[in-house]
Design an enzyme around this catalytic site. Sequence first.
Site, PDB file in Angstrom:
ATOM      1  N   ASP A  68      -5.805  16.530 -16.813  1.00  0.00           N
ATOM      2  CA  ASP A  68      -6.081  15.116 -17.079  1.00  0.00           C
ATOM      3  C   ASP A  68      -5.743  14.886 -18.561  1.00  0.00           C
ATOM      4  OD1 ASP A  68      -7.264  12.738 -17.871  1.00  0.00           O
ATOM      5  OD2 ASP A  68      -9.065  13.005 -16.654  1.00  0.00           O
TER       6      ASP A  68
ATOM      7  N   TYR B  12     -15.127  14.723 -17.830  1.00  0.00           N
ATOM      8  CA  TYR B  12     -15.663  13.397 -17.527  1.00  0.00           C
ATOM      9  C   TYR B  12     -16.632  13.553 -16.336  1.00  0.00           C
ATOM     10  CZ  TYR B  12     -15.931   8.871 -15.303  1.00  0.00           C
ATOM     11  OH  TYR B  12     -16.407   7.741 -14.692  1.00  0.00           O
TER      12      TYR B  12
ATOM     13  N   ARG C  39       0.843  -1.205   0.000  1.00  0.00           N
ATOM     14  CA  ARG C  39       0.000   0.000   0.000  1.00  0.00           C
ATOM     15  C   ARG C  39       0.875   1.251   0.000  1.00  0.00           C
ATOM     16  NH1 ARG C  39      -1.881   2.247   4.498  1.00  0.00           N
ATOM     17  NH2 ARG C  39      -2.046   0.289   5.624  1.00  0.00           N
TER      18      ARG C  39
ATOM     19  N   LYS D 133      -7.193   3.688 -19.782  1.00  0.00           N
ATOM     20  CA  LYS D 133      -7.487   4.033 -21.165  1.00  0.00           C
ATOM     21  C   LYS D 133      -6.251   3.807 -22.040  1.00  0.00           C
ATOM     22  CE  LYS D 133     -11.550   5.072 -19.516  1.00  0.00           C
ATOM     23  NZ  LYS D 133     -11.468   5.679 -18.247  1.00  0.00           N
TER      24      LYS D 133
HETATM   25  C1  LIG Z   1     -11.076  11.779 -19.131  1.00  0.00           C
HETATM   26  C2  LIG Z   1     -11.267  10.797 -18.026  1.00  0.00           C
HETATM   27  N1  LIG Z   1     -10.598  10.964 -16.882  1.00  0.00           N
HETATM   28  C3  LIG Z   1     -10.746  10.111 -15.845  1.00  0.00           C
HETATM   29  C4  LIG Z   1     -11.586   9.033 -15.921  1.00  0.00           C
HETATM   30  C5  LIG Z   1     -11.736   8.108 -14.753  1.00  0.00           C
HETATM   31  O1  LIG Z   1     -10.930   7.000 -14.924  1.00  0.00           O
HETATM   32  P1  LIG Z   1     -11.203   5.563 -14.247  1.00  0.00           P
HETATM   33  O2  LIG Z   1     -12.429   5.012 -14.878  1.00  0.00           O
HETATM   34  O3  LIG Z   1      -9.948   4.815 -14.530  1.00  0.00           O
HETATM   35  O4  LIG Z   1     -11.431   5.819 -12.786  1.00  0.00           O
HETATM   36  C6  LIG Z   1     -12.299   8.804 -17.108  1.00  0.00           C
HETATM   37  C7  LIG Z   1     -13.200   7.648 -17.217  1.00  0.00           C
HETATM   38  O5  LIG Z   1     -13.830   7.418 -18.224  1.00  0.00           O
HETATM   39  C8  LIG Z   1     -12.145   9.717 -18.173  1.00  0.00           C
HETATM   40  O6  LIG Z   1     -12.827   9.581 -19.327  1.00  0.00           O
END
Ligand SMILES: Cc1ncc(COP(=O)(O)O)c(C=O)c1O
Length: 393
Positions: free
Chosen positions: A183, A111, A58, A208
């Site tokens: 992000d 998101y 962890r 992703k």
């Molecule tokens: C642009 C973006 N950031 C963050 C996330 C969150 O990621 P996770 O599903 O791995 O928690 C997503 C999820 O689809 C996303 O599209």
Amino acid sequence: MEGKSIATLAVHAGSKSPPSITDAKVAPIYASSVWTFDSLNQLDEVWEGREPGFVYSRMANPTVQQLEQAVCQLEGGDGAAAYGSGTAAIAVALMAGLNPGDHVVAHQVLYGGIFALLRYEFAKLGITTSFVDCTDLNAVLGALKSNTKVVYLETICNPLMEVADIPEIAAIAHGRGARVLVDNTFASPVHCRPRELGADVVMHSATKYLCGHSDVTAGIIVGDSDFIKKAKAIGTALGPTLSPFDAWLVLRGIRTLAIRMERHSGNALALARYLASHPKVSAVHYPGLASSTTALQAQHVLSGGYGGMLSFTVTGGLAGARAVIDTLELAELAPSLAGTATTTTHPGKTSHRSIPRAEREEYGVGDGLVRVSVGIEDIHDIIADFTRALSRI
Ligand SMILES: Cc1ncc(COP(=O)(O)O)c(C=O)c1O
């Protein structure tokens, strides 16, 4: 182990690391949750970082650390911290950058999970967020307050694929003492390295493109040493640990990231052009199209391609979107993205479901919007699938 019973052997046999095999082409997976020590004194030295080593997964794990080092190099940072999902990584990054009473300026289209995290969960911690159009620098300037500590963006925003001008926003935010958190999930470090453009912290849903094969959930933060130290302390306290198996799979995915992105981006541009000329399509959102509302920012911020994500609005609203999604065959309905296969989703019913309908419609996420994660198949087969599906509405 000689002379030990079967019960003891079953527990101990083959449990120690093999002698160091330094020339293995691929590093092993360290699936251990804990490390052993010769003495309490040695444990103390390792725990305090005076001796190299690991204590408990962890806190840190060699395989996870290898992934952190890899993404740190790809994104250009002092350090990285990986977690069990993109959401976990982003939540930890926000916690590392914010205290109760602080304010966030975020792009209005994000998101939906992170929109909800900021609006509902961080609000409970006394942290407020203004969601504004960050593609408009005046809107960013107007939203900044004396307690704004973070400006939050997605390089290519989900699901409208808008691109904000990271260098300009970084200059504005830094002038007011705020950090810029980006992000970079949709662009990947192949098409954008936000820290080189002035962003302070980069985050990924490694679920992703970094992984790229739809078989892992993972997330990662890259930043300067102080920020990563804070993030690691928060991660250790909260425990959103990334499994070493999943870290290893993401590392393997990264080996083909550049060629996958080249193909994803090439296919997405071709599909975007095709859809833009289709009579049943009223709008296509893709940063590589000259008609994109943020085409100029995209040229400033992205390089080598515009990513594999696009969205489009079909005529006929929800019924039209439903007909297309349900009729596509190659492109299956799957509420995630960035795997090798082309998939679709309906943002209003999946990723942006938590945003009140009227509000998401105001931002441009309407019921006729279909999001496509363009895969690496032959583009002719992808376009044929969309031609067939669109002929049904
Ligand atoms: C642009 C973006 N950031 C963050 C996330 C969150 O990621 P996770 O599903 O791995 O928690 C997503 C999820 O689809 C996303 O599209």
